[in-house]
Design a protein around this motif. Sequence first.
Motif, PDB file in Angstrom:
ATOM      1  N   UNK A 118      -0.116   1.374  11.065  1.00  0.00           N
ATOM      2  CA  UNK A 118       0.155   1.548   9.635  1.00  0.00           C
ATOM      3  C   UNK A 118       0.895   2.853   9.345  1.00  0.00           C
ATOM      4  N   UNK A 119       1.465   2.919   8.142  1.00  0.00           N
ATOM      5  CA  UNK A 119       2.110   4.130   7.646  1.00  0.00           C
ATOM      6  C   UNK A 119       1.066   4.988   6.939  1.00  0.00           C
ATOM      7  N   UNK A 120       1.218   6.326   7.047  1.00  0.00           N
ATOM      8  CA  UNK A 120       0.235   7.264   6.494  1.00  0.00           C
ATOM      9  C   UNK A 120       0.778   7.949   5.246  1.00  0.00           C
ATOM     10  N   UNK A 121      -0.085   8.049   4.222  1.00  0.00           N
ATOM     11  CA  UNK A 121       0.170   8.897   3.059  1.00  0.00           C
ATOM     12  C   UNK A 121      -0.946   9.929   3.015  1.00  0.00           C
ATOM     13  N   UNK A 122      -0.588  11.226   2.971  1.00  0.00           N
ATOM     14  CA  UNK A 122      -1.611  12.267   3.057  1.00  0.00           C
ATOM     15  C   UNK A 122      -1.493  13.252   1.901  1.00  0.00           C
ATOM     16  N   UNK A 123      -2.625  13.530   1.238  1.00  0.00           N
ATOM     17  CA  UNK A 123      -2.724  14.520   0.175  1.00  0.00           C
ATOM     18  C   UNK A 123      -3.966  15.363   0.433  1.00  0.00           C
ATOM     19  N   UNK A 132      -2.453  -7.824   8.371  1.00  0.00           N
ATOM     20  CA  UNK A 132      -2.200  -6.489   7.811  1.00  0.00           C
ATOM     21  C   UNK A 132      -3.518  -5.733   7.738  1.00  0.00           C
ATOM     22  N   UNK A 133      -3.421  -4.396   7.751  1.00  0.00           N
ATOM     23  CA  UNK A 133      -4.591  -3.539   7.676  1.00  0.00           C
ATOM     24  C   UNK A 133      -4.308  -2.417   6.681  1.00  0.00           C
ATOM     25  N   UNK A 134      -5.343  -1.976   5.994  1.00  0.00           N
ATOM     26  CA  UNK A 134      -5.238  -0.846   5.082  1.00  0.00           C
ATOM     27  C   UNK A 134      -6.528  -0.064   5.094  1.00  0.00           C
ATOM     28  N   UNK A 135      -6.450   1.215   4.797  1.00  0.00           N
ATOM     29  CA  UNK A 135      -7.664   2.013   4.831  1.00  0.00           C
ATOM     30  C   UNK A 135      -7.515   3.333   4.106  1.00  0.00           C
ATOM     31  N   UNK A 147      -3.613   4.610   4.403  1.00  0.00           N
ATOM     32  CA  UNK A 147      -2.705   3.994   5.367  1.00  0.00           C
ATOM     33  C   UNK A 147      -2.675   2.484   5.157  1.00  0.00           C
ATOM     34  N   UNK A 148      -1.549   1.886   5.511  1.00  0.00           N
ATOM     35  CA  UNK A 148      -1.367   0.440   5.400  1.00  0.00           C
ATOM     36  C   UNK A 148      -0.234   0.025   6.324  1.00  0.00           C
ATOM     37  N   UNK A 149      -0.380  -1.179   6.929  1.00  0.00           N
ATOM     38  CA  UNK A 149       0.669  -1.641   7.827  1.00  0.00           C
ATOM     39  C   UNK A 149       0.251  -2.874   8.606  1.00  0.00           C
ATOM     40  N   UNK A 150       1.054  -3.261   9.594  1.00  0.00           N
ATOM     41  CA  UNK A 150       0.778  -4.488  10.365  1.00  0.00           C
ATOM     42  C   UNK A 150      -0.352  -4.294  11.372  1.00  0.00           C
ATOM     43  N   UNK A 151      -0.976  -5.401  11.707  1.00  0.00           N
ATOM     44  CA  UNK A 151      -2.064  -5.392  12.693  1.00  0.00           C
ATOM     45  C   UNK A 151      -2.040  -6.703  13.472  1.00  0.00           C
ATOM     46  N   UNK A 152      -2.363  -6.645  14.734  1.00  0.00           N
ATOM     47  CA  UNK A 152      -2.531  -7.827  15.593  1.00  0.00           C
ATOM     48  C   UNK A 152      -3.929  -7.756  16.178  1.00  0.00           C
ATOM     49  N   UNK A 153      -4.653  -8.909  16.152  1.00  0.00           N
ATOM     50  CA  UNK A 153      -6.040  -8.903  16.626  1.00  0.00           C
ATOM     51  C   UNK A 153      -6.306 -10.126  17.493  1.00  0.00           C
ATOM     52  N   UNK A 154      -7.104  -9.928  18.523  1.00  0.00           N
ATOM     53  CA  UNK A 154      -7.602 -11.017  19.357  1.00  0.00           C
ATOM     54  C   UNK A 154      -9.027 -11.335  18.902  1.00  0.00           C
ATOM     55  N   UNK A 155      -9.318 -12.612  18.657  1.00  0.00           N
ATOM     56  CA  UNK A 155     -10.629 -13.040  18.172  1.00  0.00           C
ATOM     57  C   UNK A 155     -11.262 -13.998  19.170  1.00  0.00           C
ATOM     58  N   UNK A 156     -12.495 -13.698  19.593  1.00  0.00           N
ATOM     59  CA  UNK A 156     -13.270 -14.595  20.448  1.00  0.00           C
ATOM     60  C   UNK A 156     -14.507 -15.025  19.679  1.00  0.00           C
TER      61      UNK A 156
END
Length: 546
Positions: free
Chosen positions: A456-461, A499-502, A467-476
């Motif tokens: 993800x891309x970061x915004x800092x203050x 996508x992921x954000x935090x 942060x927000x951006x792409x994510x790839x996940x493996x699920x079992x």
Amino acid sequence: MKRLLLMLLGALVACASPSAQEKGGLVPLRLDEAALSTAYAPRRIALLVGISEFQDPQWRNLRYSEKDATDLAAALKDPARGHFDQVRMLTRPEQTTRAAILSALHELQREATRPDDVVVVYFSAHGTLARDGQGELRRYLVTQDASYRSISQTALSMDVLKAEFDKLPSRRRLLVLATCHSGSGKSLLPKELEAELTGIKSGFYARPLEESSRASMVFAACDWGETAREDEGLRNDIYTYFLIEGLNGKADRNMDGAVTATEAHDYARRRTFAFTQGRQRPSAEILEVGADPVVLSGSINRTGRPELFSYNPRLDGFTLKVDGEPRTELPGGTAVVPGKRTVELTKGDAVLVRREIDMTAGERLPLEELLSDTFPRRSLALVGGVFSFVDGKSRAELLPASPEVAAVLRLEDKPLQDFALLLDVGGIRGQHRLKLAPGSEVPFGYTRLSVGVGMPYLWRWDRLSLYAGPRVAALYLRRSFQVEAFTGGQNYFTVSPGVVGGMVWRLGDRLELTSQAQVMLTYVVVDGQGQAVGFTGGWAGMGYRF
């Protein structure tokens, strides 16, 4: 109606006729390029106020306030120095009342309408403190008609002055206050307030001078709670004298041919501090974006030497050393020789930062960047939350919303600046019941594991990061059944985009609170039939930077 349309059409044809006899005809347009450039060139405007005399005899007259404004005006108007287009002085009694000063500020707002205009507003006068209508302690500029017994009603509040200053459309504006409020020097306090303040421990009103708006600068002849002084030998306000001296070229520390506002202030600050033997410390509130936008004297005619600087209150009192040599005490700045330099920020024997950096000609490096590099940029967080399929059918037939625990590793500014590399592992084991029909439930056990990678891309203050951006996940996912009709398990594995954000809130240099959410799209097979489904998760927990 038809006749009306014909009349309108005839009028349009007439307006488009090339005849020079008709109004509205098209004519060649010739523009003088030089005149056009001049018309839209940024202007350099100054408003200088020197208040030496006062109606109320309780305010003692000042000797050099009018001369301060006159001397600064000469430097700004000088074609070889400031080359300002317009310099207006307010020094006569009728020009320095509260109403007259506010009127002049309003006029300045109407004149300086371009974002690139350079605007300087200067005051040399008494300052004081008084309680406002709500009992709050406020700063005031003592105008010519200010009453000693009703300061808040008759003097010019610094808050009002700053608000009017902030209304200027210019992005290149400077406010200089050659005044103070400490009760001596160029300031007077009502005796009852002076007595009150003597019983207050330092720190009660030792706050920053002003709040700065974007791209504005506020310079003061002394720090909060100190005294600004006039000097008989210099025949000026001390800070103003050295400010003008710096405009003669002495303040051009990077030797690019121009004296910027910060260069002039740093020069005047150091000279004032030395001249008064440390009793007067000029202060500044500065928010720069890129290069210093306010050139006060000269013009940039060559690439300057690289500069290191900081006006961040967090670094006040630190000493800047370059290649082991002390250069300046912060706030302030210094110019260095291009090349690899060893930069240190020290206080006493403690070293806050020691870095080797490669400086190039024309570069301006805020020291906060070195400071931020000292904080850990890696974090490991333990989090807990909920996993759930997005649609109700999947929650009913596959797996209901369930809790999970996870570990998240975040590497900031990796692999690129202002991006983060996220690695997370999460999962849970549990028991649930699958409703096949009304009144019929089948118990089963489940195991779910997921491994995700995001960038993800970061915004800092300050302490907050988003942060927000792409994510790839493996699920079992594994489900185990123990019933009469069927005994066994079902396994499924998939790799899903999403996508992921935090959000991260730093509690200190090491600990942080963190939360994260993700939405993924996957493909599953249920009873021999494939279907696309979405799943999501939300986590929150505590992280440790290392």
